[in-house]
Design a protein around this motif. Structure first.
Motif, mmCIF file in Angstrom:
data_model
loop_
_atom_site.group_PDB
_atom_site.id
_atom_site.type_symbol
_atom_site.label_atom_id
_atom_site.label_comp_id
_atom_site.label_asym_id
_atom_site.label_seq_id
_atom_site.Cartn_x
_atom_site.Cartn_y
_atom_site.Cartn_z
ATOM 1 N N ARG A 34 0.832 -1.205 0.000
ATOM 2 C CA ARG A 34 0.000 0.000 0.000
ATOM 3 C C ARG A 34 0.869 1.259 0.000
ATOM 4 N NH1 ARG A 34 -3.432 -0.847 4.424
ATOM 5 N NH2 ARG A 34 -4.823 -1.882 2.973
ATOM 6 N N ALA A 35 1.932 1.251 0.792
ATOM 7 C CA ALA A 35 2.798 2.432 0.924
ATOM 8 C C ALA A 35 3.703 2.644 -0.283
ATOM 9 C CB ALA A 35 3.645 2.307 2.191
ATOM 10 N N ARG A 36 4.217 1.572 -0.866
ATOM 11 C CA ARG A 36 5.214 1.694 -1.937
ATOM 12 C C ARG A 36 4.622 1.683 -3.342
ATOM 13 N NH1 ARG A 36 10.406 0.629 0.415
ATOM 14 N NH2 ARG A 36 10.111 1.468 2.510
ATOM 15 N N CYS A 37 3.494 1.057 -3.525
ATOM 16 C CA CYS A 37 2.902 0.925 -4.867
ATOM 17 C C CYS A 37 1.768 1.932 -5.014
ATOM 18 C CB CYS A 37 2.404 -0.501 -5.081
ATOM 19 S SG CYS A 37 3.702 -1.739 -4.947
ATOM 20 N N VAL A 38 2.157 3.201 -5.131
ATOM 21 C CA VAL A 38 1.177 4.277 -5.167
ATOM 22 C C VAL A 38 0.961 4.827 -6.575
ATOM 23 C CG1 VAL A 38 1.516 4.925 -2.766
ATOM 24 C CG2 VAL A 38 2.929 5.980 -4.528
ATOM 25 N N GLY A 39 1.763 4.366 -7.527
ATOM 26 C CA GLY A 39 1.602 4.812 -8.901
ATOM 27 C C GLY A 39 2.049 6.254 -9.058
ATOM 28 N N PRO A 40 1.535 6.955 -10.015
ATOM 29 C CA PRO A 40 0.543 6.458 -10.965
ATOM 30 C C PRO A 40 1.190 5.539 -11.998
ATOM 31 C CG PRO A 40 1.191 8.674 -11.561
ATOM 32 C CD PRO A 40 1.919 8.334 -10.292
ATOM 33 N N TYR A 41 0.453 4.532 -12.395
ATOM 34 C CA TYR A 41 0.933 3.612 -13.418
ATOM 35 C C TYR A 41 0.231 3.866 -14.748
ATOM 36 C CZ TYR A 41 2.700 1.505 -9.196
ATOM 37 O OH TYR A 41 3.328 1.320 -7.990
ATOM 38 N N GLY A 42 -0.803 4.710 -14.701
ATOM 39 C CA GLY A 42 -1.502 5.083 -15.918
ATOM 40 C C GLY A 42 -2.200 3.904 -16.565
ATOM 41 N N GLY A 43 -2.791 4.165 -17.679
ATOM 42 C CA GLY A 43 -3.317 3.092 -18.502
ATOM 43 C C GLY A 43 -4.605 2.473 -18.032
ATOM 44 N N SER A 44 -4.765 1.222 -18.404
ATOM 45 C CA SER A 44 -6.062 0.563 -18.340
ATOM 46 C C SER A 44 -6.262 -0.342 -17.130
ATOM 47 C CB SER A 44 -6.250 -0.256 -19.620
ATOM 48 O OG SER A 44 -5.179 -1.172 -19.757
ATOM 49 N N ILE A 45 -5.313 -0.385 -16.200
ATOM 50 C CA ILE A 45 -5.468 -1.259 -15.043
ATOM 51 C C ILE A 45 -5.537 -0.404 -13.783
ATOM 52 C CG2 ILE A 45 -4.538 -3.184 -13.719
ATOM 53 C CD1 ILE A 45 -3.083 -4.091 -16.236
ATOM 54 N N GLU A 46 -6.644 -0.499 -13.076
ATOM 55 C CA GLU A 46 -6.843 0.265 -11.850
ATOM 56 C C GLU A 46 -6.422 -0.502 -10.602
ATOM 57 O OE1 GLU A 46 -10.771 1.870 -11.589
ATOM 58 O OE2 GLU A 46 -10.697 2.666 -13.618
ATOM 59 N N GLU A 47 -6.365 -1.837 -10.693
ATOM 60 C CA GLU A 47 -5.989 -2.625 -9.523
ATOM 61 C C GLU A 47 -5.284 -3.899 -9.957
ATOM 62 O OE1 GLU A 47 -7.901 -4.629 -5.488
ATOM 63 O OE2 GLU A 47 -9.244 -3.991 -7.090
ATOM 64 N N PHE A 48 -4.215 -4.195 -9.241
ATOM 65 C CA PHE A 48 -3.508 -5.459 -9.359
ATOM 66 C C PHE A 48 -3.827 -6.209 -8.065
ATOM 67 C CE2 PHE A 48 -1.334 -2.337 -11.873
ATOM 68 C CZ PHE A 48 -1.025 -2.997 -13.044
ATOM 69 N N ALA A 49 -4.646 -7.241 -8.161
ATOM 70 C CA ALA A 49 -5.179 -7.922 -6.979
ATOM 71 C C ALA A 49 -4.515 -9.284 -6.795
ATOM 72 C CB ALA A 49 -6.687 -8.085 -7.106
ATOM 73 N N LYS A 74 -12.333 -5.103 -19.088
ATOM 74 C CA LYS A 74 -13.616 -4.435 -18.836
ATOM 75 C C LYS A 74 -13.714 -3.954 -17.389
ATOM 76 C CE LYS A 74 -18.586 -5.167 -19.096
ATOM 77 N NZ LYS A 74 -19.658 -6.106 -19.395
ATOM 78 N N ASN A 75 -13.248 -4.764 -16.458
ATOM 79 C CA ASN A 75 -13.325 -4.419 -15.033
ATOM 80 C C ASN A 75 -12.058 -3.747 -14.521
ATOM 81 O OD1 ASN A 75 -15.937 -5.474 -14.804
ATOM 82 N ND2 ASN A 75 -15.110 -7.533 -14.599
ATOM 83 N N THR A 76 -11.101 -3.523 -15.378
ATOM 84 C CA THR A 76 -9.849 -2.792 -15.125
ATOM 85 C C THR A 76 -9.012 -3.358 -13.979
ATOM 86 O OG1 THR A 76 -10.840 -1.093 -13.688
ATOM 87 C CG2 THR A 76 -10.809 -0.650 -16.078
ATOM 88 N N TYR A 77 -8.920 -4.678 -13.905
ATOM 89 C CA TYR A 77 -8.036 -5.258 -12.911
ATOM 90 C C TYR A 77 -7.340 -6.500 -13.449
ATOM 91 C CZ TYR A 77 -11.286 -9.049 -11.698
ATOM 92 O OH TYR A 77 -12.084 -10.164 -11.739
ATOM 93 N N ALA A 78 -6.240 -6.819 -12.782
ATOM 94 C CA ALA A 78 -5.502 -8.051 -13.063
ATOM 95 C C ALA A 78 -5.326 -8.763 -11.734
ATOM 96 C CB ALA A 78 -4.151 -7.731 -13.683
#
Length: 141
Positions: A34-49, A74-78
């Protein structure tokens, strides 16, 4: 709008025994991601779960490592599952638990990035991998 972690870490723990042995390590890892992976990473993925599946006395999957990768444009996650066998945590060796989790989380993220690239997802994969590596380095120190 609910703000969610860019890299989330869930846990499906198979019993009180597994919970007692792994809980503090899972919480520490979740906080670092949570602390280190704050992005922004841009693009089409909102969450890496990521979902940890920790074998225990009540439920066990009998697997080890990363499986069940999926990319949902479609749901913007991987997502990926990280299976943690009981022999990783059974002897109570915190260092062994942390090494396994760090190795497999990095592996999961690398594989997710590869899958997303195959599907032509647009995001800053180098920054994401750097941020995950930074979290893992802190987790192991």
């Amino acid at each position: 709008m609910v703000e969610r972690d860019l890299v989330s870490l869930g846990a499906d723990v198979g019993g009180k025994d597994a919970h007692a042995a792994t809980h503090q390590h899972i919480l520490a890892l979740r906080q670092l991601l949570r602390a280190r992976c704050v992005g922004p990473y841009g693009g089409s993925i909102e969450e890496f779960a990521l979902v940890l599946r920790v074998d225990g006395a009540v439920q066990a999957w009998g697997k080890s490592g990363v499986e069940n990768l999926a990319f949902q444009r479609k749901n913007t996650y991987a997502t990926a599952d990280v299976f943690v066998p009981a022999d990783v945590w059974a002897d109570g060796d915190g260092e062994q638990i942390r090494r396994f989790l760090a190795t497999e989380v990095k592996n999961a993220m690398t594989r997710i990035v590869g899958l997303a690239k195959e599907k032509s997802a647009d995001f800053d994969s180098r920054k994401l991998i750097r941020d995950v590596a930074s979290a893992m380095e802190s987790f192991l120190s």
